[in-house]
Motif scaffolding. Sequence first.
Motif, short mmCIF file in Angstrom:
data_model
loop_
_atom_site.label_atom_id
_atom_site.label_comp_id
_atom_site.label_asym_id
_atom_site.label_seq_id
_atom_site.Cartn_x
_atom_site.Cartn_y
_atom_site.Cartn_z
N LYS A 370 -71.40 69.61 -27.69
CA LYS A 370 -72.73 69.71 -28.29
C LYS A 370 -72.64 69.97 -29.80
N LYS A 374 -73.89 67.44 -32.93
CA LYS A 374 -74.74 67.88 -34.04
C LYS A 374 -74.10 67.61 -35.39
N LEU A 404 -78.85 63.58 -24.50
CA LEU A 404 -78.86 62.60 -25.58
C LEU A 404 -79.83 61.45 -25.23
N THR A 405 -80.24 60.74 -26.26
CA THR A 405 -81.09 59.57 -26.06
C THR A 405 -80.24 58.38 -25.64
N TYR A 426 -75.11 56.40 -25.87
CA TYR A 426 -76.04 57.49 -26.17
C TYR A 426 -76.09 57.70 -27.67
N SER A 427 -77.23 58.19 -28.15
CA SER A 427 -77.33 58.46 -29.58
C SER A 427 -78.07 59.77 -29.82
N SER A 428 -77.70 60.41 -30.89
CA SER A 428 -78.38 61.59 -31.41
C SER A 428 -78.08 61.57 -32.90
#
Length: 466
Positions: A370, A374, A404-405, A426-428
Amino acid sequence: MKLWPLLCLAICLLFRSGLSQRVVESLPGLPGGLPFYLETGYIGVGESEDVQLFYYFVESERSPKDDPLVLWLTGGPGCSALSGLLFEIGPFTFDYKTSTRSRPTLKLNDYSWTKVANIIFLDQPVGTGFSYANSWEGYNINDYISTTESYEFLRKWLKLHPQFQSNPLYIAGDSYSGIIVPMLTLEVDKGNEAGLEPRMNLEGYVLGNPLTNKSSDLNSRVPFAYLKGLLSNELYESAKTNCNGEYINVNESNADCVDDLKAVNMCVENLYEANILEPNCVVQAPESTVADARDRALINQDRPLVLRPTLRARRAWCREYNYLYSYIWASDIAVQDALHIREGTIEKWVRCNKTLSYTYTVTDVVDVHKQLIKRGFRALIYSGDHDKVIPYVGTQLWIDSLNLTISEDWHAWFVNGQVAGYATLYSSFPSLLTYATVKGAGHTAPEYKPEQCFAMISRWFDYFYI
């Protein structure tokens, strides 16, 4: 004449600092000179550089100055970098058709990841492969010490190889390195923030079949066995109900759960955990029978070993046959001379050292992932979908917990017109995480599906997706 004392002093200081780098131009078992650049060496880390970490460095066969630099950590803990190099992603492997027990031969690996990346294969932690310590205290190690010493190694290696300081850097590994790689990646980034030299061009990390949350990963073995058709629907539903979805650290007073898990074990006991398509073999040596399946060949190595399939698969081939060649080859004095191993520094080479003085201090690194998300790093996580050691089921669970998106939903990816696996992107922002399965692959994936895994890593390095 006055230069001689200074030269002697410089040589002594160099040896005391634990720095030694030598080019390997040929290897026993591989005809002719090496068609790629291979360097081996030791770098001293820790207090008084007591720990001497051994490495293999292979330059990219495509464009060393442009391609990524990868630090590869084989799992275990205690499995040699040579194992990852020979059996997974390195530029050469055994030629099983021409090898004999007395004389293993090598061949080039058409699907080596060094065709698209510069890779440092590191024997870590100390006591692994050819790495050693000058004192017994140096062998007392844990997850944090392993991470710290690997970071110190990388800083010193880059100072010795400044031409690679600007290359995109990825920390990578598999299996138990799923614990160390995220921690090391975070430490590198924090070092950059603190202004430590050399500054590293860290872009992300790569993990194969990774241990991430020990409890969750191991607990996923029963659902995995059911999803792969190894358990009947009735048995799975009974176990799920009686065990309340918890299949490890079961209370012995819960007799129904205990009985169900005994039945589960009977269903899978003849299967090789690393790949459920292969038989579980037992290794027998004089005066002992070794039951642990992960690396029996290292036990009683000085005695003749007989690999035998279980009773229900008498004529089956056993994967451990392949591993025996590495013991014979790496223990050959001519091989060790070619690799520039310091004489007398290890008692004997083993593929995976199970006798490490190692304290398991970290069992969950989901929070580390995580933090890395970030901080904006790219990540590739992949699983062999026939691996029961660290099932893809558990890996998907912790990835889902990152919240995540989904940029690209679950979809098939192809090699030579055939389905090679499934993947999700996935993206963030600005982070991207790719999760991929490799069809038919085990623990770990490149050993079983080298062509597919080479296509996977090549696409990911070049295009950011599979």
